[in-house]
Scaffold this active site. Sequence first.
Site, PDB file in Angstrom:
ATOM      1  N   ASP A  67     -36.393   3.390 -13.627  1.00 48.41           N
ATOM      2  CA  ASP A  67     -35.609   3.960 -14.721  1.00 48.41           C
ATOM      3  C   ASP A  67     -35.408   5.463 -14.565  1.00 48.41           C
ATOM      4  OD1 ASP A  67     -38.285   4.549 -15.170  1.00 48.41           O
ATOM      5  OD2 ASP A  67     -38.439   3.403 -17.020  1.00 48.41           O
ATOM      6  N   ASN A 136     -45.534   0.147 -26.754  1.00 48.17           N
ATOM      7  CA  ASN A 136     -44.934  -0.942 -27.546  1.00 48.17           C
ATOM      8  C   ASN A 136     -44.645  -2.165 -26.673  1.00 48.17           C
ATOM      9  OD1 ASN A 136     -42.822  -0.003 -26.016  1.00 48.17           O
ATOM     10  ND2 ASN A 136     -41.502   0.562 -27.745  1.00 48.17           N
ATOM     11  N   HIS A 138     -43.153  -2.033 -23.681  1.00 48.82           N
ATOM     12  CA  HIS A 138     -41.967  -1.941 -22.827  1.00 48.82           C
ATOM     13  C   HIS A 138     -42.341  -1.871 -21.354  1.00 48.82           C
ATOM     14  CE1 HIS A 138     -41.698   2.737 -23.260  1.00 48.82           C
ATOM     15  NE2 HIS A 138     -42.102   2.480 -22.035  1.00 48.82           N
ATOM     16  N   GLU A 143     -36.962  -1.783 -24.075  1.00 49.91           N
ATOM     17  CA  GLU A 143     -37.653  -1.686 -25.359  1.00 49.91           C
ATOM     18  C   GLU A 143     -37.691  -3.042 -26.063  1.00 49.91           C
ATOM     19  OE1 GLU A 143     -39.235   0.886 -25.888  1.00 49.91           O
ATOM     20  OE2 GLU A 143     -38.094   2.752 -25.779  1.00 49.91           O
TER      21      GLU A 143
HETATM   22  C1  GLP Z   1     -42.455   5.430 -19.842  1.00 50.94           C
HETATM   23  C2  GLP Z   1     -41.837   4.740 -18.627  1.00 50.94           C
HETATM   24  C3  GLP Z   1     -42.527   3.448 -18.284  1.00 50.94           C
HETATM   25  C4  GLP Z   1     -44.023   3.663 -18.336  1.00 50.94           C
HETATM   26  C5  GLP Z   1     -44.442   3.946 -19.745  1.00 50.94           C
HETATM   27  C6  GLP Z   1     -45.931   4.164 -19.904  1.00 50.94           C
HETATM   28  O1  GLP Z   1     -41.723   5.345 -21.011  1.00 50.94           O
HETATM   29  N1  GLP Z   1     -40.438   4.496 -18.732  1.00 50.94           N
HETATM   30  O2  GLP Z   1     -42.097   2.980 -17.021  1.00 50.94           O
HETATM   31  O3  GLP Z   1     -44.696   2.514 -17.881  1.00 50.94           O
HETATM   32  O4  GLP Z   1     -43.748   5.060 -20.238  1.00 50.94           O
HETATM   33  O5  GLP Z   1     -46.284   5.483 -19.632  1.00 50.94           O
HETATM   34  P1  GLP Z   1     -47.741   6.005 -19.386  1.00 50.94           P
HETATM   35  O6  GLP Z   1     -48.110   5.476 -18.039  1.00 50.94           O
HETATM   36  O7  GLP Z   1     -47.611   7.489 -19.381  1.00 50.94           O
HETATM   37  O8  GLP Z   1     -48.576   5.459 -20.452  1.00 50.94           O
END
Ligand code: GLP
Length: 242
Positions: A67, A136, A138, A143
């Site tokens: 992404d 959440n 995702h 989402e």
């Molecule tokens: C972001 C990314 C995800 C990631 C998630 C969790 O929003 N788009 O790909 O897995 O957050 O992030 P973190 O690893 O900082 O908890």
Amino acid sequence: MKIIKTNTYEDMSRIAANLIASQVTVKPNCVLGLATGSTPIGTYEELVKRVKSGELDFSEVTSINLDEYKGLSPENDQSYRYFMNEHLFNHINIKKENTYVPNGLEADAVKACADYDAIIKKFGPIDLQLLGLGPNGHIGFNEPADHFVPSTNCVDLAQATIDANARFFSSIDEVPKQAYTMGIGTIMQAKKVLIIANGAKKAEIVKKAFFGPVSPQVPASILQLHGDVTVVVDAEAGKLLD
Ligand code: GLP
């Protein structure tokens, strides 16, 4: 689904790196699906160490990232292209031209998504997809929604995601409101999926995603239907699992 409970973030990172390194060793010209966020930073550090020591060779690997924030340039230090360069690509022998991230500067969402799907079609299916887990549920930036989106799409970020990611920006107003993300269908077509999570704040969602009902309201729950998923958690993120 295989669940590996480790003790620490370092152990989780080492095991995730082992699985990625095995993939690259067995198939040097593999296609890796890569993720951003704070969770995979330790995994990338491990991979960098192994490339530097000569154990691992990324020269034939292609990577396709999950992404990118819409509107951020590759030079913006909050963009996911910048993150990947900083944490992995600048330190290993992958060819930069073989690394793909959605084009955050493409204002035309239909074109941005179609262009990325063409790249996925050209190189896919992904051999090993690395995923983090949003608070959440995702995956990528898919989402909670009423249905699972198959291909690359432009999403309005959930307030929970904007709040969670605000820590990386100087103010919450700077967090982009939209992003381009690989679709759930593409993620499900990956031959193998490796999902990592650490910290107590992920404990509830880990339990819900992998032991609760499969629902687009918890996007990661669809992974229960994939044939080759490995979940690696540290003790805190895995504390509600038996
Ligand atoms: C972001 C990314 C995800 C990631 C998630 C969790 O929003 N788009 O790909 O897995 O957050 O992030 P973190 O690893 O900082 O908890």
